[in-house]
Scaffold this motif. Structure first.
Motif, PDB file in Angstrom:
ATOM      1  N   HIS A 122      37.434  36.525  36.225  1.00 34.78           N
ATOM      2  CA  HIS A 122      38.450  36.173  37.228  1.00 34.78           C
ATOM      3  C   HIS A 122      39.310  37.392  37.587  1.00 34.78           C
ATOM      4  O   HIS A 122      39.653  37.591  38.754  1.00 34.78           O
ATOM      5  CB  HIS A 122      39.335  35.044  36.698  1.00 34.78           C
ATOM      6  CG  HIS A 122      38.727  33.694  36.822  1.00 34.78           C
ATOM      7  ND1 HIS A 122      38.609  33.039  38.025  1.00 34.78           N
ATOM      8  CD2 HIS A 122      38.184  32.867  35.882  1.00 34.78           C
ATOM      9  CE1 HIS A 122      38.018  31.859  37.839  1.00 34.78           C
ATOM     10  NE2 HIS A 122      37.758  31.736  36.549  1.00 34.78           N
ATOM     11  N   GLY A 148      39.346  38.834  41.267  1.00 36.23           N
ATOM     12  CA  GLY A 148      40.630  38.858  41.979  1.00 36.23           C
ATOM     13  C   GLY A 148      40.973  40.239  42.492  1.00 36.23           C
ATOM     14  O   GLY A 148      41.433  40.397  43.633  1.00 36.23           O
ATOM     15  N   HIS A 186      42.622  34.120  41.937  1.00 37.25           N
ATOM     16  CA  HIS A 186      41.785  34.431  40.765  1.00 37.25           C
ATOM     17  C   HIS A 186      42.570  35.230  39.720  1.00 37.25           C
ATOM     18  O   HIS A 186      42.363  35.039  38.511  1.00 37.25           O
ATOM     19  CB  HIS A 186      40.542  35.194  41.199  1.00 37.25           C
ATOM     20  CG  HIS A 186      39.503  34.317  41.828  1.00 37.25           C
ATOM     21  ND1 HIS A 186      38.680  33.487  41.092  1.00 37.25           N
ATOM     22  CD2 HIS A 186      39.180  34.113  43.135  1.00 37.25           C
ATOM     23  CE1 HIS A 186      37.886  32.825  41.916  1.00 37.25           C
ATOM     24  NE2 HIS A 186      38.168  33.182  43.156  1.00 37.25           N
TER      25      HIS A 186
END
Length: 332
Positions: free
Chosen positions: A67, A71, A86
């Motif tokens: 994540h 992100g 994220h």
């Protein structure tokens, strides 16, 4: 009776089939595929890294690193809101991670959430006090928020951690200018010039700070260096024109303002200041033309300038008319 027979048949078939299992070779292939995605997602210059990270978070929805990487990649590709989502997910999975705090802070800063960005960056430096990038980002943020004193302290911390990094010194100069502390702004700008002697903008900024502090004579050398390094910057030529005007070198000032206008024809301030210089040199027709162009672009002269124009150029026009009238009489 018929229903009972059918039910018994179904149950017997189910018992024969038994539970279905995934073959070991299929499981190992799936594991290998996910491991390959993880490797690509974690490699900085890997091809298709963004796509790999997207697939990885689908297979591993609680993988904080996936994540975080996804992100950050989304943020850097301009998809800031999705990137923030994220990064927030990564932060919820791994709340004590300074790298996540830094990346989320930077993304929130870009998004315009200054308060959220400040909280993340403060937590980042609290978790790891030696992070130059976090101190620098926090200093920039504080300056943008108008917290100048704290911004200066924070940027000085960043400069201490990495003395040869240009960014903190440049931001420090801007912070000092915001607080009208030109001596310290000049010192910080000089440090930038020392670190980047071939940077035209660094010379221009230092020249401008010297000029605004009332030291036009010293400003000239840096502004001349700036236009020498980059002859296509109209702002540097304009600032050089201001410095020449302040030292009463009006002919050079006119040349500098003219150079700025050749690069940027709608440079209203340059038109106006060139008009003032032309008026000082008693070149009334040129002054009138540049005053007019400045007015067309929304810059009006102060009453004292208009009075000076009427005083100098009004008399000159009267003289020209008188000479013209005499010549006409002589021709009769």
């Amino acid at each position: 009776m018929r229903v009972s027979i059918l039910l018994a048949l179904v149950l017997s078939l189910a018992a024969c089939a038994g539970p279905r299992t995934i073959p070991d070779d299929s499981r190992s292939q799936a594991d290998e595929a996910i491991a390959a995605l993880e490797k690509t997602c974690n490699e900085y210059d890997a091809k298709n890294r963004l796509a790999a990270c997207r697939r990885l978070v689908r297979y591993r929805p609680n993988d904080w690193k996936a994540h975080m990487n996804l992100g950050w990649l989304l943020y850097r590709s301009g998809k800031v809101p999705e990137g923030v989502a994220h990064l927030r997910k990564a932060d919820s999975l791994q709340p004590g991670n300074d790298e996540i705090k830094y990346r989320l802070g930077v993304a929130l800063f870009k998004r315009g959430d200054l308060g959220g960005a400040e909280r993340c960056l403060r937590k980042c430096v609290a978790l790891k006090s030696g992070r130059f990038d976090a101190w620098f980002a926090l200093g920039r943020l504080l300056r943008k928020e108008g917290k100048i004193k704290e911004a200066i302290d924070t940027l000085r911390k960043a400069a201490q951690l990495k003395p040869r990094a240009v960014g903190p010194w440049n931001e420090l100069a801007l912070a000092y200018v915001q607080s009208k502390d030109y001596p310290n702004a000049i010192e910080a700008a000089k440090r930038v010039v020392e670190l980047r002697p071939e940077d035209a903008n660094a010379h221009n900024n230092l020249g401008l700070y010297l000029l605004n502090s009332g030291n036009a004579k010293d400003a000239i050398q840096y502004l001349e260096k700036s236009v020498k390094l980059d002859q296509r910057n109209p702002t540097a030529w304009y600032n050089l024109g201001l410095a020449y005007t302040a030292t009463e070198d009006y002919e050079r000032a006119a040349c500098a303002f003219d150079a700025a206008l050749r690069l940027k024809k709608d440079f209203a301030s340059s038109h106006h200041n060139l008009a003032v210089v032309m008026l000082t040199l008693h070149l009334c027709r040129a002054a009138e033309g540049h005053f007019e162009r400045a007015r067309e672009q929304g810059i009006k002269s102060l009453p004292v300038v208009q009075e000076q124009f009427d005083k100098i150029c009004g008399k000159k026009k009267e003289g020209e008319q008188a000479v013209g009238g005499g010549q006409a009489s002589a021709g009769k």
